[in-house]
Scaffold this motif. Sequence first.
Motif, PDB file in Angstrom:
ATOM      1  N   ASN A 183     -53.091 -22.281 -32.676  1.00 41.46           N
ATOM      2  CA  ASN A 183     -52.249 -22.086 -33.968  1.00 41.46           C
ATOM      3  C   ASN A 183     -50.946 -22.679 -33.653  1.00 41.46           C
ATOM      4  OD1 ASN A 183     -52.052 -21.894 -36.731  1.00 41.46           O
ATOM      5  ND2 ASN A 183     -52.412 -19.709 -36.527  1.00 41.46           N
ATOM      6  N   ILE A 184     -50.361 -23.081 -34.868  1.00 39.25           N
ATOM      7  CA  ILE A 184     -48.622 -23.444 -34.721  1.00 39.25           C
ATOM      8  C   ILE A 184     -48.304 -23.045 -36.021  1.00 39.25           C
ATOM      9  CG2 ILE A 184     -47.085 -25.289 -34.968  1.00 39.25           C
ATOM     10  CD1 ILE A 184     -48.378 -25.275 -32.075  1.00 39.25           C
ATOM     11  N   SER A 185     -47.075 -22.389 -36.012  1.00 39.32           N
ATOM     12  CA  SER A 185     -46.383 -21.914 -37.000  1.00 39.32           C
ATOM     13  C   SER A 185     -44.891 -21.767 -36.983  1.00 39.32           C
ATOM     14  CB  SER A 185     -46.879 -20.603 -37.739  1.00 39.32           C
ATOM     15  OG  SER A 185     -46.583 -19.879 -36.558  1.00 39.32           O
ATOM     16  N   TRP A 218     -40.609 -22.968 -33.863  1.00 43.21           N
ATOM     17  CA  TRP A 218     -42.428 -22.804 -34.031  1.00 43.21           C
ATOM     18  C   TRP A 218     -42.684 -21.832 -32.985  1.00 43.21           C
ATOM     19  CZ3 TRP A 218     -43.852 -28.543 -34.070  1.00 43.21           C
ATOM     20  CH2 TRP A 218     -43.881 -29.168 -35.135  1.00 43.21           C
TER      21      TRP A 218
ATOM     22  N   TYR B 157     -35.747 -35.951 -40.901  1.00 42.56           N
ATOM     23  CA  TYR B 157     -35.669 -35.545 -39.623  1.00 42.56           C
ATOM     24  C   TYR B 157     -37.116 -34.721 -39.445  1.00 42.56           C
ATOM     25  CZ  TYR B 157     -31.086 -37.255 -39.234  1.00 42.56           C
ATOM     26  OH  TYR B 157     -30.014 -38.002 -39.407  1.00 42.56           O
ATOM     27  N   THR B 158     -37.901 -35.212 -38.614  1.00 41.39           N
ATOM     28  CA  THR B 158     -39.389 -34.800 -38.711  1.00 41.39           C
ATOM     29  C   THR B 158     -39.846 -34.527 -37.284  1.00 41.39           C
ATOM     30  OG1 THR B 158     -39.985 -36.001 -40.697  1.00 41.39           O
ATOM     31  CG2 THR B 158     -41.839 -35.380 -39.243  1.00 41.39           C
ATOM     32  N   THR B 159     -40.284 -33.405 -37.054  1.00 38.09           N
ATOM     33  CA  THR B 159     -41.134 -33.356 -35.717  1.00 38.09           C
ATOM     34  C   THR B 159     -42.503 -32.636 -36.022  1.00 38.09           C
ATOM     35  OG1 THR B 159     -39.195 -32.325 -34.752  1.00 38.09           O
ATOM     36  CG2 THR B 159     -41.278 -31.735 -33.520  1.00 38.09           C
ATOM     37  N   GLY B 160     -43.592 -33.276 -35.453  1.00 33.77           N
ATOM     38  CA  GLY B 160     -44.963 -33.202 -35.582  1.00 33.77           C
ATOM     39  C   GLY B 160     -45.512 -33.072 -34.632  1.00 33.77           C
ATOM     40  N   ILE B 161     -46.640 -31.931 -34.602  1.00 34.33           N
ATOM     41  CA  ILE B 161     -47.271 -31.876 -33.127  1.00 34.33           C
ATOM     42  C   ILE B 161     -48.729 -32.141 -33.641  1.00 34.33           C
ATOM     43  CG2 ILE B 161     -47.816 -29.292 -33.827  1.00 34.33           C
ATOM     44  CD1 ILE B 161     -47.211 -28.652 -30.679  1.00 34.33           C
ATOM     45  N   VAL B 216     -40.199 -37.310 -34.339  1.00 32.92           N
ATOM     46  CA  VAL B 216     -40.411 -37.091 -32.780  1.00 32.92           C
ATOM     47  C   VAL B 216     -41.920 -36.384 -32.959  1.00 32.92           C
ATOM     48  CG1 VAL B 216     -39.827 -35.794 -30.879  1.00 32.92           C
ATOM     49  CG2 VAL B 216     -38.054 -36.724 -32.459  1.00 32.92           C
ATOM     50  N   PHE B 227     -49.229 -30.191 -37.211  1.00 28.48           N
ATOM     51  CA  PHE B 227     -48.521 -29.571 -38.066  1.00 28.48           C
ATOM     52  C   PHE B 227     -47.093 -30.204 -38.087  1.00 28.48           C
ATOM     53  CE2 PHE B 227     -45.349 -26.308 -38.729  1.00 28.48           C
ATOM     54  CZ  PHE B 227     -45.988 -25.294 -39.318  1.00 28.48           C
ATOM     55  N   VAL B 228     -46.728 -30.351 -39.271  1.00 28.74           N
ATOM     56  CA  VAL B 228     -45.282 -31.198 -39.312  1.00 28.74           C
ATOM     57  C   VAL B 228     -44.029 -30.177 -39.858  1.00 28.74           C
ATOM     58  CG1 VAL B 228     -44.162 -33.057 -40.686  1.00 28.74           C
ATOM     59  CG2 VAL B 228     -46.387 -33.438 -39.040  1.00 28.74           C
ATOM     60  N   SER B 229     -42.872 -30.279 -39.426  1.00 30.40           N
ATOM     61  CA  SER B 229     -41.838 -29.699 -40.114  1.00 30.40           C
ATOM     62  C   SER B 229     -40.731 -30.965 -40.413  1.00 30.40           C
ATOM     63  CB  SER B 229     -40.929 -28.604 -39.382  1.00 30.40           C
ATOM     64  OG  SER B 229     -42.195 -27.606 -39.261  1.00 30.40           O
ATOM     65  N   ILE B 231     -36.953 -31.867 -42.144  1.00 31.50           N
ATOM     66  CA  ILE B 231     -35.699 -31.472 -42.637  1.00 31.50           C
ATOM     67  C   ILE B 231     -34.959 -32.348 -43.433  1.00 31.50           C
ATOM     68  CG2 ILE B 231     -33.419 -30.150 -41.999  1.00 31.50           C
ATOM     69  CD1 ILE B 231     -34.466 -29.748 -39.375  1.00 31.50           C
ATOM     70  N   ILE B 262     -47.044 -20.887 -43.882  1.00 33.91           N
ATOM     71  CA  ILE B 262     -48.214 -21.702 -43.518  1.00 33.91           C
ATOM     72  C   ILE B 262     -48.518 -21.766 -41.866  1.00 33.91           C
ATOM     73  CG2 ILE B 262     -47.867 -23.207 -45.776  1.00 33.91           C
ATOM     74  CD1 ILE B 262     -47.645 -25.526 -43.693  1.00 33.91           C
ATOM     75  N   ASP B 263     -49.638 -21.926 -41.552  1.00 35.39           N
ATOM     76  CA  ASP B 263     -49.995 -22.096 -40.290  1.00 35.39           C
ATOM     77  C   ASP B 263     -51.113 -23.119 -39.962  1.00 35.39           C
ATOM     78  OD1 ASP B 263     -51.555 -19.126 -40.910  1.00 35.39           O
ATOM     79  OD2 ASP B 263     -52.868 -20.492 -39.462  1.00 35.39           O
ATOM     80  N   GLU B 278     -39.004 -24.340 -47.317  1.00 39.79           N
ATOM     81  CA  GLU B 278     -38.237 -23.420 -47.212  1.00 39.79           C
ATOM     82  C   GLU B 278     -37.001 -24.172 -47.377  1.00 39.79           C
ATOM     83  OE1 GLU B 278     -39.008 -20.297 -44.097  1.00 39.79           O
ATOM     84  OE2 GLU B 278     -39.892 -21.834 -43.074  1.00 39.79           O
ATOM     85  N   VAL B 285     -36.797 -27.601 -45.994  1.00 37.23           N
ATOM     86  CA  VAL B 285     -37.583 -27.834 -44.594  1.00 37.23           C
ATOM     87  C   VAL B 285     -38.958 -27.896 -45.269  1.00 37.23           C
ATOM     88  CG1 VAL B 285     -38.592 -26.925 -42.474  1.00 37.23           C
ATOM     89  CG2 VAL B 285     -36.032 -26.869 -42.993  1.00 37.23           C
ATOM     90  N   HIS B 287     -42.724 -28.035 -44.460  1.00 32.75           N
ATOM     91  CA  HIS B 287     -44.038 -27.941 -43.420  1.00 32.75           C
ATOM     92  C   HIS B 287     -45.314 -28.345 -44.153  1.00 32.75           C
ATOM     93  CE1 HIS B 287     -41.128 -25.126 -41.481  1.00 32.75           C
ATOM     94  NE2 HIS B 287     -41.071 -24.365 -42.527  1.00 32.75           N
TER      95      HIS B 287
END
Lengths: 324, 324, 324, 324
Positions: A183-185, A218, B157-161, B216, B227-229, B231, B262-263, B278, B285, B287
């Motif tokens: 999981n990621i959050s 995260w 500005y996005t980070t995703g995993i 990134v 999962f992406v956040s 900004i 969320i997760d 958020e 932000v 997610h």
Amino acid sequence: MTKIKAGIIGGAGYGGGEAIRLLLNHPNVELTFVHSRSNAGNALYSVHADLLGETSMKFTDTIQHDVDVVFICLGHGESKKFLQENPFKASVKIIDLSQDFRLGETLPGREFVYGLPELNREKIRKSDNIANPGCFATCIELGLLPLAQAGLLKDVYTTGITGSTGAGQKLQDTTHFTWRANNISAYKTLTHQHLKEINQSLKQLQPMYSGTINFVPWRGDFTRGIFVSSIITIDKSLGEVRKLYKDFYNGQAFTFVSDDTIDLKQIVNSNKCVVGLEMEGDKLVVHSAIDNLLKGASGQAVQNMNLMFGLDERAGLKLKSIVF
Amino acid sequence: MTKIKAGIIGGAGYGGGEAIRLLLNHPNVELTFVHSRSNAGNALYSVHADLLGETSMKFTDTIQHDVDVVFICLGHGESKKFLQENPFKASVKIIDLSQDFRLGETLPGREFVYGLPELNREKIRKSDNIANPGCFATCIELGLLPLAQAGLLKDVYTTGITGSTGAGQKLQDTTHFTWRANNISAYKTLTHQHLKEINQSLKQLQPMYSGTINFVPWRGDFTRGIFVSSIITIDKSLGEVRKLYKDFYNGQAFTFVSDDTIDLKQIVNSNKCVVGLEMEGDKLVVHSAIDNLLKGASGQAVQNMNLMFGLDERAGLKLKSIVF
Amino acid sequence: MTKIKAGIIGGAGYGGGEAIRLLLNHPNVELTFVHSRSNAGNALYSVHADLLGETSMKFTDTIQHDVDVVFICLGHGESKKFLQENPFKASVKIIDLSQDFRLGETLPGREFVYGLPELNREKIRKSDNIANPGCFATCIELGLLPLAQAGLLKDVYTTGITGSTGAGQKLQDTTHFTWRANNISAYKTLTHQHLKEINQSLKQLQPMYSGTINFVPWRGDFTRGIFVSSIITIDKSLGEVRKLYKDFYNGQAFTFVSDDTIDLKQIVNSNKCVVGLEMEGDKLVVHSAIDNLLKGASGQAVQNMNLMFGLDERAGLKLKSIVF
Amino acid sequence: MTKIKAGIIGGAGYGGGEAIRLLLNHPNVELTFVHSRSNAGNALYSVHADLLGETSMKFTDTIQHDVDVVFICLGHGESKKFLQENPFKASVKIIDLSQDFRLGETLPGREFVYGLPELNREKIRKSDNIANPGCFATCIELGLLPLAQAGLLKDVYTTGITGSTGAGQKLQDTTHFTWRANNISAYKTLTHQHLKEINQSLKQLQPMYSGTINFVPWRGDFTRGIFVSSIITIDKSLGEVRKLYKDFYNGQAFTFVSDDTIDLKQIVNSNKCVVGLEMEGDKLVVHSAIDNLLKGASGQAVQNMNLMFGLDERAGLKLKSIVF
């Protein structure tokens, strides 16, 4: 050479456990006592099962005052209270792992130096009281300090991921294996408590800094380590930036700038920080990684102790990383 | 009702496997053939072991042309080549999962619609050829489209995993279990190939958008999911933003705006996207999370098929998520 | 004291990497060369990324003969061939990590001792050539040797689970992250190659042993470590059995009998073996756990070196376990 | 056709959550109410976050009696108490997932059938009350029943590994992520509570069976699934054994004998059991695997409901496995 007598307050938690592991094997230290109210009388290995065969030492609820240094491994807020209720004599050095003294807080006769050696090495050497930095703070600061030093820091966009040990050993919904595995959050979005010490450190090098560290933390599905990527607009070439970082960290014992891509497991179970740099257009991306329990807590605390006692900075910290 | 006859090209990979799983259980579909050069003659379950007991169907190297729809699950670059060498008659609808037709590329007699239902539902209904979106593209676009619709998008500005299935089944150093377990790393920093389709989609709603998606991507230590956040600076309240998102996704079959945090595992093994919002100061932000193989690939492909054939959009996609 | 000059053959693999890590930090050793054909000229940290900042040493394809000891970390079958093609002079001690010399195989002028210190400590001290035991073999033998010593061994039913590093760094289907994450499977059921050396060691202590070790190995979804449970019918009380084990391992540097339940992470990233004992009726269950790359490979190799050179058996092996 | 009205008691736990997921998508069922004392009034998705967008249903503390079937998903001991305090009228069928009625326990007017369809299909069809089998029990029984049927069962040596969901959602030390990740441990060695129902089922087919199931359960570092290997001495060839198993499971909806090696993820998130057979000398090894929450709990409960109401046994259970 006489060994340094060290005590640990709060030895049953994660940070305390790592402090025990490091000090037991430290060539210049004698671990004198490990304090824990809840576990007094029990063998250390009854709580830290990996210590079976390493030591027959027990937790105690008696504080020994005839020591050279004490590591305080209590929760935030508890450290200050503990030291107020149980003052050590002036000759005992204090290394506090909580956030209670990181922003200028003092105790009577005790002023604390923020214990990030890459920033405050000389002050640490002369100090008797250390406020050991936070884990995310250490990783983010080590990624940004060279830019602050050069006065180049503007707004920063940072995402960081942390292992479950960052949340401590208390049982909670977000550390339940069933929930956290795979999981990621996000949590504490843009409001993480370490932002204060991060800003304080950056302004120490770039006093006019007025930008914002936009930080999204995260929760990761692993136990140890922090990996951070920060995006910054910059008017330099990657070569110039790289030189700036390499100069800044030249000769450091534990922080290294990699010419290759970096990954978290490079540093897990070590006291190191690795920094990776990439650039596209006017956007610099700084990746940095540490073990949250070592360079982010107990390892850095021992590094600070080494500095305070004039030892080799790497003494007791030549750790075998997990790698795999 | 007559069932839709469907074929799959490239059925031995991850995307092909998921397409098989979905179509085998789809109430309105008859899976007519599964093409694979390398596995022709072998039972599907010899490659996809979970299909044991589900079907005795075999891979074939013969393309059947008497079908209603074909899912092309080949690697990037291979799809176009395959369709040029193996043209289907005009009545056969094509759903291509590669990136070969996402940016306006055509084939003689075939124009492709970018298959993101939340963006192009009506076009998809009327289309005979779908370019199915990329996984990261789907997740990032669904996180940003409501802002683009409102003309509010600036620099992001996005980070995703992403899970390891995003890298396909080919054996490579970064998908070796020993390396990837408990590890995090960045790749294709600021240069991910999906940025093109992301920009194309955002500009479809906000034609004057001239900002940059600073993205990134990280490799995660799990198999499924993204999962992406992101900004973004914005001049609205969180309440206003939330309303904007809820209006935009009102009535959607698979994309939902959550009022809670969320997760990732909320949506793993489902065709859903969840979006969380958020805000702090003027920074929003966003997610967002999807299963890269379902909403990010084969699930969305089936969703597109449902639209193209006038079926319930959720037909065959009421999946039990893994949750734990 | 003059340092022992050590070389490593096959330094690019997992076992070779662990040998490097241990020898770099060993207080009595100077790591003279690390041989690798495929990586000659590259920095060690280009292959073993965690060594960044630890050493600037490079792989070489030149074998240095002016050393005191050589660790051979090559694949099974390759060790013997290498030593035949590249003979060292008689004064150079050999520690071979492959299975090539574990069952009595010799080289001209070189007879090998099976390097399990708990079984052959005195022979190892006097030996110039060590056949380092296999990982599963070490773990199973340490779980059963006290019974063999007492002549109590009969048929044994053993299940063992191993981390992915046990399979080496070669990319293969069963080490693909996507397949192995969250997965369990059996392999080499009842036919694992280590059964030969296990039987040889057990018969060394219980020469008339005619039972069978029925061993089912499992692949685990973790990277490091082996956990084994063996069921044996026995006509003793748990107290008697426990005494027998404690007597047998009394004074051992790395093998410990736990009074509590044991778990794998107690010993991961250490050179220890922990043994746990439980009984129900006439059935004894022996649990044992080791780190396959340390006590199961390179750690035990260094332990053997320590014995061969008259050093403290724990020198260079006081490792910080990963714990979490 | 009128839909079956179903209620769930104890809907906030893992088993209850899976029952909700299955029944919400079951073509022949209307989920009438989900009872939970602690969560009454909350949306189902507030506890089961994956249900966001699936249903707006809420937990209730009111029991509705106008239903056709009730699934009791309470802890062991609580089921019996609940049914005594809250009796349903005779026309309401009961499917109980606890162990309270598996060994012949009754309630006034209610006799329970042990709900393993592969063993008791015809009895289940005619029954109004089902004691749903335990997870380990299901997996071990399905691995051994064909031998019992043939009267071939003797002493069995079994190791089984289970995911963390087997321990329920209560927070405890052994389900803390930090402890459980990458860890393996044994528990309830030779004394697991499911041994009683396993023996009862085996003796149903082989009444004179007097052997022992020597069962060592392990905690695995994954969330879902059970994998078991059992070793049995047998005087048959592998071909004969395989035929025996294939005959026994011929036509079964969910249990399949594989000709290949099996692995856990083949069946995770499905209602299937796969069985693999290997032999060496006179030793047979039976591997079997199930998802502990589906075939080992709620999936089998729905399978039993299907049988009790004369539905297709696979209705609502054509699940997409997770595979990766």
